[in-house]
Design a protein around this motif. Structure first.
Motif, short mmCIF file in Angstrom:
data_model
loop_
_atom_site.label_atom_id
_atom_site.label_comp_id
_atom_site.label_asym_id
_atom_site.label_seq_id
_atom_site.Cartn_x
_atom_site.Cartn_y
_atom_site.Cartn_z
N SER A 67 0.87 -1.24 0.04
CA SER A 67 -0.08 -0.11 0.05
C SER A 67 0.79 1.40 0.13
CB SER A 67 -1.02 -0.13 1.03
OG SER A 67 -1.84 0.95 1.34
N ALA A 96 -0.36 -2.38 -7.41
CA ALA A 96 -1.94 -2.37 -7.02
C ALA A 96 -2.37 -3.66 -7.27
CB ALA A 96 -2.45 -1.39 -7.76
N PHE A 101 -6.66 -0.36 -5.43
CA PHE A 101 -6.24 1.16 -5.78
C PHE A 101 -7.04 1.90 -6.69
CE2 PHE A 101 -3.52 4.63 -8.20
CZ PHE A 101 -3.51 5.09 -7.18
N ARG A 112 -7.10 12.21 -3.37
CA ARG A 112 -6.35 11.49 -2.43
C ARG A 112 -6.10 12.66 -1.71
NH1 ARG A 112 -1.51 9.57 -5.06
NH2 ARG A 112 -1.13 8.92 -2.97
#
Length: 167
Positions: free
Chosen positions: A16, A60, A71, A77
């Motif tokens: 991540s 991802a 993702f 974001r």
């Protein structure tokens, strides 16, 4: 001396993190491509952005396979990342290339630290190695092209008169 084993939950956290690093790089290179005046640099920066997109997408997929949250590149974001804040404060192409170089170096060190640990998933290990070597290659280009420019000036703060200091 054996390397510490990466547990599945730790693997998800690491993947991540690296997906986020690559997403930040994609955004930084996109901004740089819009602001650079040197067309030769714009071409290289566009290629670097695509490399980061491929790396982000590969990580991802591995993250999703390891049980992490998928993702979504279109999901909003966090606010501007450190890379983007640095780029926004740059004066000239040379300074932007230096900022990208510094960010690329930081990503390379992140990958290097991950590779010092034991990553049991071969796909994840291969992706981390590709990330490391990709950063190293881009870093070499940025070092050659960013440091030879005469307009390398990075804003580091404001003086009492309100003007930016450069180093």
């Amino acid at each position: 001396m054996s390397k510490p084993k990466v547990e599945p939950q730790n693997l998800v956290q690491r993947l991540s993190r690296y997906v986020g690093l690559e997403a930040d790089a994609v955004e930084a290179y996109a901004l740089a491509a819009c602001r650079l005046g040197d067309l030769g640099a714009v071409d290289a920066i566009g290629k670097f952005r695509m490399q980061h997109e491929r790396q982000r997408d590969e990580l991802a997929r591995l993250l999703a396979a390891a049980g992490g949250e998928a993702f979504d590149p279109f999901r909003p974001r966090r606010p501007l990342t450190a890379d983007l804040r640095t780029l926004a404060a740059c004066d000239g192409d040379g300074a932007m290339l230096v900022a990208l170089r510094d960010a690329e170096r930081a990503r390379m060190l992140e990958y290097e630290a991950a590779l010092r640990g034991q990553v049991s998933d071969p796909g994840a290990r291969n992706a981390l190695e590709r990330g490391y070597f990709g950063c190293r290659t881009r870093l070499q280009w940025l070092e050659r092209h960013g440091l030879e420019r005469s307009d390398v000036r990075i804003a580091v703060g404001a003086t009492a008169g309100g003007r930016r200091r450069a180093r």
